[in-house]
Structures are given as structure tokens and as C-alpha cells.
Design an enzyme around this catalytic site. Structure first.
Site, PDB file in Angstrom:
ATOM      1  N   PRO A  11      35.336  40.268  25.248  1.00 34.13           N
ATOM      2  CA  PRO A  11      34.241  39.530  25.866  1.00 34.13           C
ATOM      3  C   PRO A  11      33.561  40.252  27.031  1.00 34.13           C
ATOM      4  CG  PRO A  11      36.355  38.517  26.382  1.00 34.13           C
ATOM      5  CD  PRO A  11      36.611  39.539  25.309  1.00 34.13           C
ATOM      6  N   ASN A  12      32.261  40.081  27.059  1.00 35.80           N
ATOM      7  CA  ASN A  12      31.367  40.583  28.115  1.00 35.80           C
ATOM      8  C   ASN A  12      31.090  42.084  28.026  1.00 35.80           C
ATOM      9  OD1 ASN A  12      30.994  38.015  29.467  1.00 35.80           O
ATOM     10  ND2 ASN A  12      33.138  38.206  30.055  1.00 35.80           N
ATOM     11  N   ARG A  19      26.372  44.993  33.328  1.00 29.95           N
ATOM     12  CA  ARG A  19      27.427  44.167  33.906  1.00 29.95           C
ATOM     13  C   ARG A  19      28.141  44.938  35.027  1.00 29.95           C
ATOM     14  NH1 ARG A  19      33.314  43.346  31.095  1.00 29.95           N
ATOM     15  NH2 ARG A  19      34.054  41.836  32.609  1.00 29.95           N
ATOM     16  N   TYR A  24      31.904  49.073  36.164  1.00 30.95           N
ATOM     17  CA  TYR A  24      31.993  49.531  34.773  1.00 30.95           C
ATOM     18  C   TYR A  24      31.034  50.672  34.432  1.00 30.95           C
ATOM     19  CZ  TYR A  24      34.713  45.238  34.344  1.00 30.95           C
ATOM     20  OH  TYR A  24      35.667  44.261  34.512  1.00 30.95           O
ATOM     21  N   ASN A  75      39.703  47.567  23.641  1.00 31.97           N
ATOM     22  CA  ASN A  75      39.529  47.091  25.008  1.00 31.97           C
ATOM     23  C   ASN A  75      39.411  45.569  24.899  1.00 31.97           C
ATOM     24  OD1 ASN A  75      38.834  46.301  27.544  1.00 31.97           O
ATOM     25  ND2 ASN A  75      37.266  47.869  27.864  1.00 31.97           N
ATOM     26  N   ALA A  78      38.900  40.587  29.159  1.00 28.13           N
ATOM     27  CA  ALA A  78      39.669  39.526  29.837  1.00 28.13           C
ATOM     28  C   ALA A  78      40.801  38.979  28.979  1.00 28.13           C
ATOM     29  CB  ALA A  78      38.737  38.403  30.261  1.00 28.13           C
ATOM     30  N   GLU A  99      45.140  51.159  23.898  1.00 33.79           N
ATOM     31  CA  GLU A  99      44.438  50.175  24.735  1.00 33.79           C
ATOM     32  C   GLU A  99      43.609  50.922  25.781  1.00 33.79           C
ATOM     33  OE1 GLU A  99      47.237  47.595  26.626  1.00 33.79           O
ATOM     34  OE2 GLU A  99      45.718  46.486  27.754  1.00 33.79           O
ATOM     35  N   HIS A 101      41.001  50.435  29.172  1.00 31.66           N
ATOM     36  CA  HIS A 101      40.269  49.662  30.181  1.00 31.66           C
ATOM     37  C   HIS A 101      39.381  50.629  30.933  1.00 31.66           C
ATOM     38  CE1 HIS A 101      42.634  46.119  29.452  1.00 31.66           C
ATOM     39  NE2 HIS A 101      43.686  46.912  29.400  1.00 31.66           N
ATOM     40  N   ARG A 108      42.933  46.395  40.871  1.00 36.01           N
ATOM     41  CA  ARG A 108      42.101  45.196  41.016  1.00 36.01           C
ATOM     42  C   ARG A 108      42.981  43.960  41.256  1.00 36.01           C
ATOM     43  NH1 ARG A 108      37.783  45.119  36.355  1.00 36.01           N
ATOM     44  NH2 ARG A 108      36.848  43.614  37.808  1.00 36.01           N
TER      45      ARG A 108
HETATM   46  C1  DQA Z   1      38.374  45.521  31.427  1.00 38.57           C
HETATM   47  C2  DQA Z   1      39.231  44.972  32.571  1.00 38.57           C
HETATM   48  C3  DQA Z   1      39.455  43.477  32.409  1.00 38.57           C
HETATM   49  O1  DQA Z   1      40.260  42.982  33.480  1.00 38.57           O
HETATM   50  C4  DQA Z   1      38.134  42.741  32.444  1.00 38.57           C
HETATM   51  O2  DQA Z   1      38.330  41.369  32.227  1.00 38.57           O
HETATM   52  C5  DQA Z   1      37.141  43.309  31.486  1.00 38.57           C
HETATM   53  C6  DQA Z   1      37.078  44.754  31.280  1.00 38.57           C
HETATM   54  C7  DQA Z   1      38.006  47.008  31.644  1.00 38.57           C
HETATM   55  O3  DQA Z   1      37.537  47.612  30.687  1.00 38.57           O
HETATM   56  O4  DQA Z   1      38.166  47.539  32.743  1.00 38.57           O
HETATM   57  O5  DQA Z   1      36.328  42.586  30.937  1.00 38.57           O
HETATM   58  O6  DQA Z   1      39.126  45.434  30.232  1.00 38.57           O
END
Ligand code: DQA
Length: 145
Positions: A11-12, A19, A24, A75, A78, A99, A101, A108
Site C-alpha cells: 500500500p501507498n 509520497r 522515500y 516490499n 505497512a 524483502e 524497504h 524509524r
Molecule cells: C516501507 C516502510 C514501511 O514502514 C512503510 O509503511 C512503507 C514503506 C519502505 O519501503 O521503507 O509504506 O516498506
């Protein structure tokens, strides 16, 4: 037959680029897709990049990958921190899982420090910006031999 690698985004991440660019970066998911496709071609692999804002849709994409992908780079965004369903789906996938991020989740908020997916992933990359996808792709191609 080139190895098929699914790059799955939660998501997002559809709004990557606009964003919170201070967290990011300014590259979009389309930029990530383009760069990963170019690197995959160099490495003799093929990538498909997918994204969903919905947990169940991500679960279904992972289930489908059992028949279409040799490895998954994910990825989970959240959902990393909340989703047993995504972990369960990945546990049914037989190939390697990496995985990614974009941000350093350990630097964080404490709720980002734990990822359910990490229990399944062969490796985790965090805090390398969108370059993390390319690093994971190189590693995935090596893992797939
Ligand atoms: C994320 C880190 C997560 O905590 C966050 O909710 C994201 C992006 C990252 O790519 O750094 O949406 O996965």
C-alpha cells in the site's frame, strides 16, 4: 527460459515519487519498474512489477506467483508490520523471497522495527532507497542460479 521474478509492492507505493519524498525519494514506481526491467535483461531474467493497496489482493498475487514466478521480491509496505496473511501466503511459495524497504525501518518509529515477512525472507534490504530493488534483483538472480 529466463527466470521470472515478481516484484510486489504494498500500500501507498503507487504514490512513490510524490509520497514523502524526504523519506522515500523522488523516483516513481514506474522508474523502479523501468530500471529493474533493464537490469533483469542484462542479467538474463525477466521481472513483473505489481502493486496493490489491498491486503487480500496481495495475498492472491502471491498465490498466483506459485505458478508464474521463480522468486519474489516484496516490499509489503505497512503490511510488513501487521500481516500474518501475507506471511502465510509467502510460506506457501516454494522459491526464494527477498524483502525490500526503501527507508531504514530500524531508524524509524518502533512499530516499524518488526516485519512478519522477515521470518520468511532469505534476505532483507532496508535503507538503500529505491536502489534496494536493484540490489535485491542481483541477489535473486544469484539465488536462482
Ligand atoms: C516501507 C516502510 C514501511 O514502514 C512503510 O509503511 C512503507 C514503506 C519502505 O519501503 O521503507 O509504506 O516498506
Amino acid at each position: 527460459m529466463p527466470k521470472q521474478i515478481l516484484i510486489l509492492n504494498g500500500p501507498n507505493l503507487n504514490l512513490l515519487g510524490t509520497r514523502q519524498p524526504e523519506v522515500y525519494g523522488s523516483d516513481t514506481l514506474a522508474d523502479v519498474e523501468r530500471d529493474c526491467a533493464a537490469l533483469a535483461a542484462e542479467l538474463g531474467a525477466e521481472v513483473a512489477l505489481k502493486q496493490s493497496n489491498h491486503e487480500g489482493a496481495l495475498v492472491e498475487m502471491i498465490q498466483e506467483a506459485r505458478n508464474t514466478a521463480d522468486g519474489i521480491i516484496i516490499n509489503p509496505a505497512a503490511y510488513s508490520h501487521t500481516s500474518v496473511a501475507i506471511l502465510d501466503a509467502l510460506n506457501m511459495f516454494e522459491g526464494p523471497v527477498l524483502e525490500v524497504h526503501i527507508s531504514n525501518i530500524h531508524q524509524r518509529e518502533s512499530f516499524r522495527h518488526h516485519s512478519f515477512v522477515s521470518a520468511r525472507a532469505e534476505g532483507v534490504i532496508a535503507g538503500f532507497g529505491v536502489e534496494g530493488y536493484q540490489l535485491a534483483l542481483r541477489r535473486m538472480v544469484n539465488l536462482l542460479g
